[in-house]
Design an enzyme around this catalytic site. Structure first.
Site, PDB file in Angstrom:
ATOM      1  N   VAL A 130       0.867  -1.173   0.000  1.00 32.83           N
ATOM      2  CA  VAL A 130       0.000   0.000   0.000  1.00 32.83           C
ATOM      3  C   VAL A 130       0.904   1.223   0.000  1.00 32.83           C
ATOM      4  O   VAL A 130       1.558   1.530   1.000  1.00 32.83           O
ATOM      5  CB  VAL A 130      -0.940   0.010   1.211  1.00 32.83           C
ATOM      6  CG1 VAL A 130      -1.763   1.301   1.242  1.00 32.83           C
ATOM      7  CG2 VAL A 130      -1.859  -1.202   1.162  1.00 32.83           C
ATOM      8  N   GLU A 317      -7.261  -3.927  12.492  1.00 28.38           N
ATOM      9  CA  GLU A 317      -6.749  -4.400  13.778  1.00 28.38           C
ATOM     10  C   GLU A 317      -7.458  -5.670  14.251  1.00 28.38           C
ATOM     11  O   GLU A 317      -7.042  -6.255  15.254  1.00 28.38           O
ATOM     12  CB  GLU A 317      -6.901  -3.317  14.846  1.00 28.38           C
ATOM     13  CG  GLU A 317      -6.031  -2.096  14.627  1.00 28.38           C
ATOM     14  CD  GLU A 317      -6.151  -1.096  15.766  1.00 28.38           C
ATOM     15  OE1 GLU A 317      -6.680  -1.479  16.834  1.00 28.38           O
ATOM     16  OE2 GLU A 317      -5.725   0.048  15.593  1.00 28.38           O
TER      17      GLU A 317
END
Length: 425
Positions: A130, A317
């Protein structure tokens, strides 16, 4: 005539480096009888040296890696020197111009053009990146691997043009087919990885494992060391996956939505997760098998879970950590807390959290104090962190920032390339 002179210059440069390498080789073979001298000499010109004329060459990386105070103080001084920062800054437009001749670009930047060992050739890896910067790409590049790069739709056109120009020089690097507008702590950050993972899975390269990266990561191991570590997993995955801490519960129990480029709570409670799945806590980083990605793309339980996660806060997460504990997912582990894995024990990423830093004498200290700076309570590494970092088992570390301190990346580059070419794995 100009091409002839350039060719002679490159030949002389290779000969000079080769002569220097003969001396290094004599030392290496004396201490490492099993070393293959011919393989070291064949690739010696690929080693990063001060003759590459990199501005950071004023740093004594050998001394820095040994923790010598004078070298560390000199490196620290450079981080506050304006002229040094000007000399190391590379504008985006540079890469567009530099890659007009791809062969010259790869030669000048010393990209590997063939696998360094049969073992690495037989175990190709995939990377989901990314955003990226070229030094990270060069550090992890190997021709048998495959790389997908996601560029945020908000990125400046100069950034996109630079990354496109670089990827266009390599047949095994490509831009993601469906870029997204990334929003911090929201679902699009996960979607960026998912789009790259789908492209990688559907590619012709039969890679074994995939690792996701961002532009502030950098490797701590050579490609061969990474391959050997992943082989030892025997199909397992390695990522943080633990019981949910109390302070994070609201992030997944309550609904959120993106407003004006940020994520906000709606005040509404969410329905329980599908299939009575237990939500686990982790982070955005993973090292997972091809089979794991097949489940991410095809398993109906995982697809339902991802849909459920789309209105949570910071889903990266929790998503990967939860999938890792689902029965039937290749390489997963049992959901029982005895199988919990912290980020310290997982190999995916070495991260220094500010509240875990401290003196070695303290029982609450997880790692020594940061020698750089902090962003969102995460250490942005300085040169003084390198000696400690290279003793850890993690494959990559986060965070590095070449705009504020390029020295740690420069020294890691030199260290890893010399290690890869010498065969000292």
């Amino acid at each position: 005539m100009r091409l002839l002179k350039r060719g002679m210059f490159l030949l002389l440069l290779k000969l000079t480096i080769a002569l220097e390498s003969l001396w290094i080789l004599s030392l290496l073979t004396r201490s490492n009888p099993g070393l293959n001298p011919s393989s070291v000499l064949e690739n010696s010109w690929l080693e990063y040296t001060d003759s590459d004329d990199s501005p950071e060459k004023v740093c004594n990386c050998s001394a820095i890696l040994q923790g010598e105070r004078e070298a560390l103080e000199q490196a620290k001084l450079l981080t506050v020197t304006k002229d040094f920062h000007k000399s190391v800054h590379i504008p985006d437009e540079h890469y567009v111009n530099a890659t007009e001749d791809c062969s010259a670009f790869k030669l000048r930047r010393k990209y590997l053009t063939s696998p360094l060992s049969q073992e690495e050739e037989d175990f190709p890896l995939a990377y989901s990146m990314v955003q990226s910067f070229e030094r990270l790409l060069r550090a992890i590049y190997a021709p048998q691997n495959i790389y997908c790069v996601h560029v945020d739709k908000k990125a400046k056109s100069s950034v996109l043009n630079a990354i496109w120009a670089i990827t266009d020089c390599f047949p095994n690097i490509f831009l993601v087919s469906h870029p997204v507008d990334v929003v911090y702590a929201a679902w699009p950050r996960v979607q960026a990885d998912l789009n790259c993972l789908a492209d990688l899975y559907n590619s012709s390269t039969q890679w074994k494992y995939v690792i996701n990266l961002c532009g502030q990561d950098f490797p701590l191991k050579t490609n061969l060391e990474i391959v050997r570590t992943l082989r030892s997993l025997r199909g397992g995955n390695s990522l943080e996956s633990e019981e949910m801490p109390g302070y994070k519960v609201g992030r997944v129990r309550n609904s959120h939505k993106i407003i004006d480029g940020g994520i906000q709570g709606t005040g509404k409670a969410k329905e329980p997760p599908p299939f009575n799945i237990t939500i686990m806590s982790g982070n955005a980083y993973f090292v997972v098998s091809r089979g794991f990605i097949r489940s991410v793309l095809e398993d109906r339980r995982v697809l339902a879970l991802m849909e459920w996660f789309k209105d949570t806060y910071s889903p990266d997460e929790f998503l990967w950590a939860t999938i890792q504990r689902m029965p039937g997912v290749p390489g997963s582990t049992w959901p029982h807390r005895k199988y919990d894995m912290s980020d310290v024990n997982a190999i995916a990423r070495l991260v220094k959290w500010q509240w875990h830093e401290g003196s070695q004498d303290s029982p609450d200290t997880v790692y020594p104090e940061c020698h750089g700076s902090h962003v969102r309570e995460i250490c942005v590494y300085g040169a003084g962190d390198l000696q400690w970092m290279l003793k850890q088992h993690h494959l990559f570390a986060n965070k590095f920032d070449i705009d504020t301190d390029p020295v740690p990346v420069y020294c890691l580059e030199k260290y890893l390339r010399k290690r890869a070419l010498s065969g000292l794995q």
